[in-house]
Design a protein around this motif. Structure first.
Motif, short mmCIF file in Angstrom:
data_model
loop_
_atom_site.label_atom_id
_atom_site.label_comp_id
_atom_site.label_asym_id
_atom_site.label_seq_id
_atom_site.Cartn_x
_atom_site.Cartn_y
_atom_site.Cartn_z
N ASN A 216 0.93 -1.20 0.10
CA ASN A 216 0.14 0.03 -0.14
C ASN A 216 0.85 1.32 0.06
N PRO A 217 0.53 2.34 -0.82
CA PRO A 217 1.30 3.45 -0.65
C PRO A 217 1.64 4.21 0.64
N LYS A 218 0.77 3.73 1.61
CA LYS A 218 1.02 4.37 2.88
C LYS A 218 1.95 3.54 3.74
N ILE A 219 2.54 2.15 3.19
CA ILE A 219 3.51 1.49 3.81
C ILE A 219 4.90 1.56 3.24
N ILE A 220 5.85 1.99 4.10
CA ILE A 220 7.44 2.02 3.52
C ILE A 220 8.04 0.60 3.70
N LEU A 221 8.72 0.34 2.88
CA LEU A 221 9.42 -1.24 2.91
C LEU A 221 10.99 -0.70 3.45
N ARG A 222 11.42 -1.18 4.47
CA ARG A 222 12.86 -1.22 5.05
C ARG A 222 13.50 -2.44 4.61
N VAL A 223 14.41 -2.25 3.63
CA VAL A 223 14.97 -3.33 3.29
C VAL A 223 16.37 -3.58 4.11
N ASP A 224 16.73 -4.54 4.77
CA ASP A 224 18.09 -4.78 5.43
C ASP A 224 18.61 -6.01 4.34
N LEU A 240 25.10 -5.45 4.67
CA LEU A 240 25.61 -4.78 3.68
C LEU A 240 25.08 -3.31 3.45
N GLY A 241 23.72 -3.04 4.02
CA GLY A 241 23.05 -1.75 4.03
C GLY A 241 21.62 -1.84 4.10
N THR A 242 21.01 -0.73 4.58
CA THR A 242 19.50 -0.58 4.78
C THR A 242 19.08 0.40 3.84
N VAL A 243 17.90 0.16 3.24
CA VAL A 243 17.15 1.37 2.37
C VAL A 243 15.67 1.26 2.53
N ASP A 244 15.07 2.41 2.54
CA ASP A 244 13.53 2.48 2.58
C ASP A 244 13.11 2.80 1.22
N ILE A 245 12.11 1.90 0.74
CA ILE A 245 11.45 1.68 -0.42
C ILE A 245 10.06 2.28 -0.55
N ARG A 246 9.68 3.15 -1.06
CA ARG A 246 8.27 3.89 -1.15
C ARG A 246 7.77 3.26 -2.58
N PHE A 359 7.29 -14.55 -7.62
CA PHE A 359 7.89 -14.25 -6.31
C PHE A 359 9.31 -13.46 -6.54
N SER A 360 9.44 -12.78 -5.63
CA SER A 360 10.73 -11.91 -5.68
C SER A 360 11.26 -11.44 -4.34
N SER A 361 12.68 -11.10 -4.35
CA SER A 361 13.11 -10.60 -3.30
C SER A 361 14.21 -9.65 -3.79
N PHE A 362 14.83 -9.07 -2.52
CA PHE A 362 15.92 -8.35 -2.93
C PHE A 362 17.31 -8.49 -2.73
N GLY A 363 17.67 -10.08 -3.02
CA GLY A 363 18.91 -10.59 -2.95
C GLY A 363 18.98 -11.57 -1.99
N PHE A 364 20.37 -11.91 -1.53
CA PHE A 364 20.74 -12.92 -0.84
C PHE A 364 20.36 -12.37 0.56
N ARG A 365 19.86 -13.32 1.64
CA ARG A 365 19.41 -13.09 3.03
C ARG A 365 19.14 -11.55 3.05
N ASN A 366 17.91 -11.07 2.59
CA ASN A 366 17.16 -9.76 2.85
C ASN A 366 16.13 -9.85 3.91
N LEU A 367 15.93 -8.95 4.70
CA LEU A 367 14.79 -8.70 5.84
C LEU A 367 14.16 -7.72 5.36
N ILE A 368 12.84 -7.68 5.00
CA ILE A 368 11.81 -6.64 4.84
C ILE A 368 10.93 -6.24 5.89
N ASN A 369 11.13 -4.95 6.54
CA ASN A 369 10.20 -4.66 7.70
C ASN A 369 9.32 -3.54 6.95
#
Length: 433
Positions: A216-224, A240-246, A359-369
């Motif tokens: 939902n556009p109201k929800i931000i994905l924080r990818v570790d 490796l890094g953390t990024v917020d995706i809208r 099905f999709s992911s953001f690479g090896f061993r990622n956690l999306i909050n």
């Protein structure tokens, strides 16, 4: 004296109206074989805290729901293949409750698919050719299984989403993609709702086995994103890094990531060579979504326990050998372009992996909050989705005298209640003190 009485007669309706326009959090308790609202609950009673949006209510007499509060309706018009017009129609939704099964409607109702047969819907065409949908919830039936009212609300959100998609987004007079999601959110915005199930508006589910939420556009994905130590047998990982995706939606209702960069049909799909359904969304140097995001208007963030020693047969389950797999042992996005069979188990509320397009992911061993933004004393803060007010108070120096305000029909209304600890905070909530 007469002037004082007249003044009081004028003021009383104003005070009553002011409180009627507020959100209220009140407990429903089992009592002498029935239900009771408000006041302290006995230790032996089952208790569920309910959130009542402005103008909504449930009233009981001798443990039974009053007849005038049995059926609750949400009426939404202006739905069409024009996405912007449909969004405007959802924003003008109307709510009311009635003792009559059809309320103020002249058309017939179709029950939602089992097991959520306590909800129903009516679809018809307006004189201007747009579609109108009316959602009805039978609170007698919903509250009859009081101890499971939370699970039943979760079932209703998922089943209603699937039913609305089938009836409203297919055929010659269908409404725009993703509008079914907006309708579900609006329904749960307006009806009395168990506080713990406030995220049902986002078609979300959290239990010991899994967690998912419809993007939902109201929800931000924080990818570790992490990488494993190269030493053999090591269980050490480096962040490796953390990024917020809208995300947002374009003029046609499809998901888009960047409003400034008009990147339609220029990015690759990033399909992985193992079955044609697996997509690498991004790496640490390329955090843009792949083109598959645009082809599926409904995308769930789906997550299970990612520990190696927690074996599971669910898609995405972990094993130590999966550390170099882009899909397994990761937070996943499940892409759907057809919601007819979105759920495979309506009792356990499991999403159907066979019905997913990708099905999709953001690479090896990622956690999306999943994160949301709220306002605290004029400052914008990000908190994890499903945070309640008590949890926030434990983390932040918020006094007990703090006030909470929530949006309803584009205006802020105060949230009142003797105990607001269980209140799940929602995007754009404001806290002042």
């Amino acid at each position: 004296m007469r002037k004082i009485l007249i003044a009081l007669m004028v003021l009383v309706p104003l005070v009553t109206t002011a409180f009627a326009c507020d959100y209220r959090v009140e407990p429903l308790c089992t009592d002498k074989g029935g239900l009771r609202k408000g006041g302290p609950c006995l230790k032996s009673s089952a208790r569920v805290d309910f959130v009542f949006p402005p103008h909504s209510n449930l009233k009981f007499d001798n443990g039974r729901l009053r007849r005038g509060y049995r059926y609750h309706f949400v009426r939404i018009g202006g739905l069409s293949s024009d996405y912007r017009r449909s969004v405007a129609g959802v924003a003008k939704a109307e709510y009311y409750h009635s003792r009559r099964e059809n309320g103020e409607e002249s058309g017939s109702f179709t029950k939602c698919s089992a097991p959520a047969d306590y909800c129903a819907y009516s679809l018809f065409t307006a004189p201007d050719g747009s579609r109108i949908v009316v959602i009805r919830i039978d609170y007698n039936a919903l509250l009859n299984d009081f101890t499971n009212v939370g699970d039943n609300l979760d079932r209703m959100s998922l089943v209603l989403l699937s039913d609305l998609y089938q009836k409203g987004e297919t055929g010659e007079t269908s409404w725009a993609p993703s509008i079914s999601q907006d309708i579900v959110e609006k329904v749960f915005d307006m009806i009395p709702l168990a506080s713990e199930e406030s995220l049902a508006r986002y078609v979300s589910r959290s239990d010991p086995q899994k967690s998912y939420v419809l993007l939902n556009p109201k929800i931000i994905l924080r990818v570790d994103t992490v990488e494993r130590d190269e030493k053999e047998g090591s269980w050490n990982y480096r962040l490796l890094g953390t990024v917020d995706i809208r995300i947002n939606r374009d003029k046609n209702g499809f998901l888009t990531q960047n409003s400034f960069f008009q990147d339609i049909n220029v990015r690759p799909g990033n399909l992985l060579p193992n079955g044609g359904k697996f997509v690498l969304q991004a790496g640490t140097g390329d955090i843009q979504f792949s083109q598959t995001l645009r082809t599926t208007p409904y995308i769930f963030l789906n997550q299970i326990n990612l520990k190696h020693n927690s074996k599971s047969n669910d898609p995405g389950a972990c094993d130590q050998s999966d550390d170099n797999d882009r899909i397994l042992c990761n937070s996943q996005l499940w892409h759907f372009d057809d919601l007819t069979q979105v759920v495979v188990d309506k009792q356990e509320l499991k999403l159907n992996p066979d019905a997913a397009r990708y099905f999709s992911s953001f690479g090896f061993r990622n956690l999306i909050n999943p994160m949301i933004e709220i306002w605290i004393c004029g400052s914008r803060d990000q908190i994890p989705l499903r945070t309640n007010f008590l949890q926030l108070s434990n983390q932040s120096p918020i006094p007990s005298s703090a006030r909470i305000y929530r949006l309803w029909k584009k205006r802020y209304h105060r949230v009142r209640g003797d105990d607001l600890g269980s209140l799940i905070l929602l995007p754009s909530d404001r806290i002042t003190f």
